[in-house]
Design an enzyme around this catalytic site. Sequence first.
Site, short mmCIF file in Angstrom:
data_model
loop_
_atom_site.label_atom_id
_atom_site.label_comp_id
_atom_site.label_asym_id
_atom_site.label_seq_id
_atom_site.Cartn_x
_atom_site.Cartn_y
_atom_site.Cartn_z
CG HIS A 294 54.74 -40.32 22.97
ND1 HIS A 294 53.72 -41.77 23.44
CD2 HIS A 294 55.34 -40.14 22.24
CE1 HIS A 294 53.97 -41.94 22.16
NE2 HIS A 294 54.92 -40.64 21.34
CE LYS B 55 56.24 -48.84 15.04
NZ LYS B 55 54.58 -48.27 15.37
#
Length: 326
Positions: A138, A202
């Site tokens: 990640h 976002k």
Amino acid sequence: MGSIVAENRKSLMLFSGRGFPELAEEIGQVLGVGPTPSDSYEFANGEIFVRYRDSVRGSDAFVVQSMTEGVNRWVMETLIMIDALKRGSAKRITVVLPFYPYARQDKKHRGREPISARLVADLLKTAGANRILTVDLHTAQIQGFFDGPVDHLFAMDILAEHVERKFAGRPLTVVAPDSGRVRVAERWTDRLGGCPLAFIHKTRDPLKPNQVVANRVVGEVEGRVCLIVDDMIDTGGTITKAADILFDEGAADVIVASTHALLSDPATERLKNSRISELVVTNTLPLPPEKRLDKITVLSIAPLLARAIREVFDDGSVTTLFGGLS
């Protein structure tokens, strides 16, 4: 002064956890060696037991475990497998984690939070792991959490080859679903010949996991095939909201490429009802039949993992698998 000279014999042994044994079998087929038989079961209270039927003494052991749904169970089984190998006198233990668990908890966002990705690395080391082999972390910083070598593999070439074959000749824009994925998206644009890059701006409420509020798209998307790239798809909220925004901005089509298909509920329903035409993933995690939508394409990661295992066993260079870029 006398000495005993022994022939330097190396033996590669493959071991499969129960999270996704089919992947270990596929890796073994590429390598030409099957997973070592073992007895694995749970006691009535849930405690896990593992015993290998063959001697592991002096072996170069590779433990393959996919941290699928019920991740805590598979983490514990992996630790027990490593401990059994260590106490069985395996010479070197490499843990092959196609999907690294707890990778999203790689730093503290606020006070009194854990860094669980570091905890997992410490647990693996304490159990007896000498090396970790994993795919598309990640965040790259997780490599530094483990006190030993970490071979970080990338699925981009596997996914990109499929995209190139299917969408050759159509104008393509690579889209990062958030600002944190921009660096990954840049690598994709380089891989796809320098196509335009866009990203979704976002916001996310830190108190509400898996809930995203997408704002707007930055970049050239009108009339183009938009390829959203991400390392994992969990509940599907990020990519489905991103797809809606891209279509609102005039995108001709939206496809998604992701390495790890967690697809936790309600991901399948969201994808089924979304305007995304195709989701391309790898089999780092198993995808049960009820989640295999027609728009999902699954590519095998086994050949890449097998090549990396062979390089580690032969004391070769894993970096050469990516043209020296890893």
